[in-house]
Structure formats: structure tokens, C-alpha cells
Scaffold this active site. Structure first.
Site, PDB file in Angstrom:
ATOM      1  N   GLU A 190     -56.371 -26.617 -41.029  1.00 14.90           N
ATOM      2  CA  GLU A 190     -56.085 -26.394 -42.416  1.00 14.90           C
ATOM      3  C   GLU A 190     -56.071 -27.415 -43.408  1.00 14.90           C
ATOM      4  OE1 GLU A 190     -52.230 -23.513 -42.058  1.00 14.90           O
ATOM      5  OE2 GLU A 190     -52.016 -25.037 -40.916  1.00 14.90           O
TER       6      GLU A 190
ATOM      7  N   ASP B 178     -46.196 -25.698 -33.214  1.00 14.39           N
ATOM      8  CA  ASP B 178     -46.134 -24.965 -34.447  1.00 14.39           C
ATOM      9  C   ASP B 178     -47.480 -23.951 -34.008  1.00 14.39           C
ATOM     10  OD1 ASP B 178     -45.844 -23.759 -36.769  1.00 14.39           O
ATOM     11  OD2 ASP B 178     -47.261 -25.027 -37.880  1.00 14.39           O
TER      12      ASP B 178
ATOM     13  N   HIS C 263     -50.661 -20.090 -31.281  1.00 13.66           N
ATOM     14  CA  HIS C 263     -51.927 -19.229 -31.423  1.00 13.66           C
ATOM     15  C   HIS C 263     -52.997 -19.523 -30.961  1.00 13.66           C
ATOM     16  CE1 HIS C 263     -49.223 -18.079 -34.956  1.00 13.66           C
ATOM     17  NE2 HIS C 263     -49.521 -19.213 -35.831  1.00 13.66           N
TER      18      HIS C 263
ATOM     19  N   LYS D  73     -53.456 -30.234 -39.710  1.00 15.79           N
ATOM     20  CA  LYS D  73     -53.482 -30.055 -41.307  1.00 15.79           C
ATOM     21  C   LYS D  73     -54.171 -31.064 -41.801  1.00 15.79           C
ATOM     22  CE  LYS D  73     -49.142 -27.247 -41.132  1.00 15.79           C
ATOM     23  NZ  LYS D  73     -49.382 -26.129 -41.348  1.00 15.79           N
TER      24      LYS D  73
HETATM   25  C1  BG6 Z   1     -48.296 -20.430 -38.902  1.00 19.41           C
HETATM   26  C2  BG6 Z   1     -47.649 -22.054 -38.945  1.00 19.41           C
HETATM   27  O1  BG6 Z   1     -47.834 -20.089 -37.758  1.00 19.41           O
HETATM   28  O2  BG6 Z   1     -49.780 -20.376 -39.124  1.00 19.41           O
HETATM   29  C3  BG6 Z   1     -48.169 -22.514 -40.150  1.00 19.41           C
HETATM   30  O3  BG6 Z   1     -46.401 -22.046 -38.843  1.00 19.41           O
HETATM   31  C4  BG6 Z   1     -49.479 -22.416 -40.623  1.00 19.41           C
HETATM   32  O4  BG6 Z   1     -48.027 -24.120 -40.033  1.00 19.41           O
HETATM   33  C5  BG6 Z   1     -50.052 -20.935 -40.468  1.00 19.41           C
HETATM   34  O5  BG6 Z   1     -49.903 -22.763 -41.837  1.00 19.41           O
HETATM   35  C6  BG6 Z   1     -51.481 -20.479 -40.489  1.00 19.41           C
HETATM   36  O6  BG6 Z   1     -51.751 -19.297 -40.737  1.00 19.41           O
HETATM   37  P1  BG6 Z   1     -53.133 -18.593 -41.193  1.00 19.41           P
HETATM   38  O7  BG6 Z   1     -52.863 -17.060 -40.786  1.00 19.41           O
HETATM   39  O8  BG6 Z   1     -53.232 -18.915 -42.651  1.00 19.41           O
HETATM   40  O9  BG6 Z   1     -54.002 -19.506 -40.354  1.00 19.41           O
END
Ligand code: BG6
Length: 515
Positions: A241, A260, A265, A363
Site C-alpha cells: 500500500e 492486520d 488476507h 504501508k
Molecule cells: C484492511 C486493513 O483489512 O485492508 C487495512 O486493515 C488495509 O490496513 C486494507 O489498508 C486494504 O484493503 P484493500 O482492499 O484496499 O487492499
């Protein structure tokens, strides 16, 4: 003579060609004024309404600690839908939805507020025909889950039989803080709701490109014969990100990148990449295969060599100077929270023996990108002059989860000319080019599934616990090994994480793909 009817294919419960519309119901959002509700949930509700997928007799009920009435919530929700909806904002659609938007003020330890909520749910059955059906979305800090669950148990509002309809709960990730707390939360949720009524959200599973992993692997013949340790050298899963922690310091300081993103994920992406073919795509069959993989993942034996944590320092991103993590609002100046995590994991099965899965997330990396790169072994023999294959890399299949949704296959090809020079080329599949319909947002898909009672895209208790079994020893190691005074390695914002992450792969004679 009795008539013989040809079987109606649309009666097959697995036939999903007709739109499925949920039964009348109330969607109760706890934490309705929070970030997630405004950015994702409310826009998703609007998109479902706009697509005609909400039932008549649908009510959106916000619950939060604000001195608001229905009208205040409605105007905030409208703004959220305008800003965040995927589909076009239409006043007539909003007008219809707005009539069924309610707000109930209250804090989680306020018995009176929950008594009101229970009463209101019964009243809505009479006034809006919601038939006793309600889904409760816990869009609240994990520390508040137990209080809210206890309130639901106390008031009996989680009880299907007294409600006369279904009652479901949606729990946001991270589910617990470690294995122990996840088990305790699972026990608590199980005493309040029946297992099939609990929806643990991992929104990555709602992404179209993530579900496409199942199509890619199990609808084609091409990959299966080579989807194993004989042909695959390694797998890299990246979730990067460019944003920092935005306004989520209170949550993030307690959580960090491994809890997180890695615990949920990334391990889910890994499970879908590595799992065996399920007997069907039913929740149970799908989960059973993911559980086998998650159970076969062992934490790295050499934690020092194969786990890396980093924290962003100040730097430049998209031409702008950005702050260090420790300078962000509400972050402790000596914070030890990691904003980057990378690990090397293995799946101890015959299919995957010896194949490293490198997972990383962070991040303030150069750009937002999520991808799964399957890197194939090099040919055991190359009948070319060495100089002809200098620019030939390993064959790769890259599943681009976001933002350029699609897939790339990289392989060597002859450079035109009189030499036999071979160089890497890419073949691309882009969702945007291949299909005319645009993909639903993850939350849109998952909210609809909750209202339909379809749990196949939701991890169950066992998956969550097995994922913590992988993460806990890593967190323990990081806590106990205080090489930098317990601080993660700093990396400059706008770079691909700390040096340690590159060294981790270099140790294995590999390097990260630059997505
Ligand atoms: C969330 C996290 O689950 O996913 C965040 O808590 C993160 O920190 C987000 O920014 C990212 O999601 P996506 O769908 O934008 O990749």
C-alpha cells in the site's frame, strides 16, 4: 395420464444465473459512524440497492454513540454513498433506501440502548415487514466485541427461535489478537450464535480476482500438472500500500502489519493458491481444503533469517514528503509497531515440499498493488549459447489481484534477428478488456452473501485459529528478540520495505519481483 416435466435447471440450488435476492431483513451496523461503515459498508448497501438486489422490507439500522436521529444518519449515509459507491448515484434509488434508514444512539455498555434495539427489531417486523430477520455487523474495535456479544445474548436478540426469523453476526478482522484470544472469542460467539450464523469477514475473499484463483486452478487443465514442487520454484505474495496508517493509529498501534494483513488476507491468498481441489464450492468443502493447507503451514524454523519487520521512516511518495510512522498523530514516538512484515513459509505436504512461499505486506511502499506470483523452475538444460539467454528469467504466472486486475504469463521468446537470442515477454489478461461488466466491490459481494446466508467466502473458526498458530510464534519471536531495542528495521517511505526483506530472499539466492 400424469404429465412428465423436464427438470427445470433453474431449480438447481447451485445455479446462480438468476439474481439471488435476500429475504426481508434489518442490517444493524454497530459503529455506523466509523471509517469502515462510511467508506465501505454504506456504499456497498447503496450499490446493492442500485442493482436491485435488496429485498422490499430492507432496513439499514445504524447504532453508534452519537446524539443523532434518523435524519442525521441518513444525511451522513447519503454523503458516504455519493462518495464511495461503485455504481452511479441516483436520487430515486437513494430516496427509496432513505425511507428505511434508522438510527439508534447508544454505547456498548448501555443496557437501555440494547433493550431499545431489541424492541425496535420487533417493531420493524410490524412496520417494515422484516420478518424477524436481522444481521448484526460488528464494525467496531475488536476490544468491544465481547461487550456487544454479551448484550445480544442478554436481550435474546441473537436467538433465531424467539425472533421467528434468522439472526446472523458479522465479525470484522482481526478475529482476536492471538490464538488464545481468538479461541476465547470463538467460544463466546458460539454461545451466542449458532456456527452457521457467524460470518467472519476477510474482505479479500470478496474480491473478484481472488475468487478467480479458484476458476484459474480448477476450471482449466493447463495448470494442474505443473502446480507442484516439481515445477514451481517459489511463490511470492505481495500486498503493498502507498498509504500510511491514515487516521487509524489507535487500531494500528495495537495491531501492526502481521496481525492486520498477514494473519488473514495473505494467509487466505496462500491457502487458495496451495489448496487441493474441493469436492464442491460449498462453504464446508471449500473450508475443509483451506484448513488442510493452513494446518500444514509451519512457522519458519529460523525466525531470525526468515521473518522481517519494518517501520516506515519519513520519505517521498508521489512527489510529496511524508511523515515517519512515529510522527503520525497518536502514535508513540518510540513505537515498536511494524508497518511492514515479510516471512518465508512452507507447506508441509507432498505437493509443496521445499517450495518457499514468501509473503510481504507494508504501508508507504511505492504503490498500491496486490499480486500472487508463481515462479517456475528454470529449464534443467538450455541448448543455447550462454550469451543468448542472459535476459531470460524464470517463467512466471502472476495473478494481479489489484489494481490492474488480471493475469500475466511471462516466458522466453526469440528476439527477431539472425541470433538465437531469447528474452522474457509477457502475455496479459485484463479484466477490463475481457469483460464488459465491472466487478462488484468486495464488501458488496460479502454483504449480499451474509443476507443470503451463504458462508462459502467467510473463513471459519478453525481457519482463523490455524492462521494464528502460524503468526503467534513469529510475534513471540519479535517480542522476545530485542536486537534493535525491540524496534522494527526502518525503511524510507516510498521504498520497497527494509533491507532485511531483500536479504531474506538473497539468502535463498532469489529476489523479490518488482510489481
Ligand atoms: C484492511 C486493513 O483489512 O485492508 C487495512 O486493515 C488495509 O490496513 C486494507 O489498508 C486494504 O484493503 P484493500 O482492499 O484496499 O487492499
Amino acid at each position: 395420464m400424469s404429465q412428465v416435466h423436464a427438470p427445470n435447471p433453474l431449480r438447481d440450488p447451485r445455479d446462480r444465473r438468476l439474481p439471488r435476492i435476500p429475504e426481508p431483513c434489518v442490517l444493524v451496523v454497530f459503529g455506523a459512524t466509523g471509517d469502515l461503515a462510511r467508506k465501505k459498508l454504506i456504499p456497498a448497501v447503496y450499490d446493492l440497492a442500485n442493482r436491485g438486489l435488496l429485498p422490499p422490507g430492507f432496513v439499514l439500522l445504524g447504532f453508534a454513540r452519537r446524539d443523532w436521529g434518523d435524519g442525521d444518519f441518513e444525511s451522513v449515509a447519503k454523503e458516504a454513498a455519493r462518495k464511495g459507491a461503485r455504481t452511479e448515484f441516483r436520487d430515486d434509488v437513494w430516496q427509496r433506501l432513505a425511507e428505511a434508514i434508522k438510527f439508534l444512539p447508544g454505547s456498548f455498555d448501555d443496557d437501555g440502548a440494547f433493550d431499545n434495539l431489541a424492541r425496535m427489531l420487533t417493531e420493524l417486523d410490524a412496520t417494515h415487514g422484516t420478518q424477524g430477520n436481522a444481521a448484526f455487523y460488528l464494525s467496531i474495535p475488536p476490544s468491544a466485541f465481547p461487550t456487544v456479544l454479551q448484550q445480544m445474548a442478554r436481550t435474546g436478540m441473537a436467538d433465531n427461535s424467539t425472533a421467528g426469523g434468522w439472526r446472523r453476526v458479522v465479525v470484522e478482522k482481526p478475529f482476536g489478537h492471538d490464538l488464545e484470544s481468538a479461541k476465547e472469542l470463538n467460544r463466546l460467539v458460539d454461545t451466542v450464535f449458532t456456527a452457521q450464523d457467524v460470518f467472519r469477514i476477510d474482505h479479500y475473499l470478496g474480491k473478484e480476482t481472488v475468487q478467480n484463483l479458484l476458476a484459474l486452478r480448477f476450471a482449466n487443465t493447463l495448470w494442474e500438472p505443473i502446480w507442484n514442487a516439481h515445477h514451481i520454484d517459489s511463490v511470492q505474495i505481495t500486498m503493498a500500500e502507498d498509504v500510511g496508517i491514515e487516521s487509524r493509529a489507535a487500531f494500528y498501534e495495537q495491531t501492526g502489519a502481521a496481525r492486520d494483513v498477514l494473519q488473514n488476507h495473505l494467509l487466505q491468498l496462500m491457502a487458495l493458491t496451495a489448496m487441493e481441489e474441493p469436492a464442491s464450492f460449498d462453504a464446508e468443502a471449500l473450508r475443509a481444503e483451506k484448513i488442510k493447507v493452513l494446518g500444514a503451514i509451519k512457522p519458519p524454523r529460523d525466525m531470525a533469517a526468515y521473518t522481517v519487520r519494518g517501520q516506515y521512516d519519513q520519505g517521498w511518495l508521489a512527489g510529496q514528503r511524508v511523515k515517519a510512522y512515529r510522527e503520525e498523530k497518536d502514535v508513540a514516538p518510540d513505537s515498536k509497531t511494524e508497518t511492514f512484515a515479510a516471512v518465508r513459509l512452507e507447506v508441509e505436504t507432498r505437493r509443496w515440499a521445499g517450495v518457499p512461499f514468501y509473503l510481504r505486506t507494508g504501508k508507504r511502499l511505492p504503490r498500491r498493488v496486490t499480486e500472487i506470483a508463481v515462479i517456475f523452475r528454470k529449464a534443467p538444460h538450455l541448448p543455447f549459447a550462454k550469451t543468448d539467454t542472459e535476459e531470460l528469467g524464470a517463467n512466471q504466472l502472476v495473478v494481479r489481484v489489484q489494481p490492474d486486475e488480471g493475469m500475466t504469463l511471462r516466458f522466453g521468446s526469440k528476439v527477431p534477428g539472425s541470433q538465437m537470442e531469447v528474452r522474457d515477454v509477457a502475455m496479459d489478461f485484463l479484466y477490463g478488456e475481457a469483460f464488459t461488466e465491472s466487478s462488484p466491490e468486495a464488501y458488496e459481494r460479502l454483504l449480499l452473501d451474509v443476507l443470503l446466508g451463504d458462508g462459502s467466502l467467510f473463513p471459519d473458526a478453525r481457519e482463523v485459529e490455524d492462521s494464528w498458530r502460524v503468526i503467534d510464534p513469529i510475534e513471540d519471536y519479535w517480542r522476545d528478540h530485542d536486537d534493535r531495542g525491540g524496534r522494527p528495521e526502518l525503511y524510507r517511505a516510498g521504498e520497497w520495505g527494509p533491507k532485511g526483506a531483500d536479504m531474506m530472499l538473497a539468502r535463498d539466492g532469489r529476489s523479490w519481483r518488482r510489481p
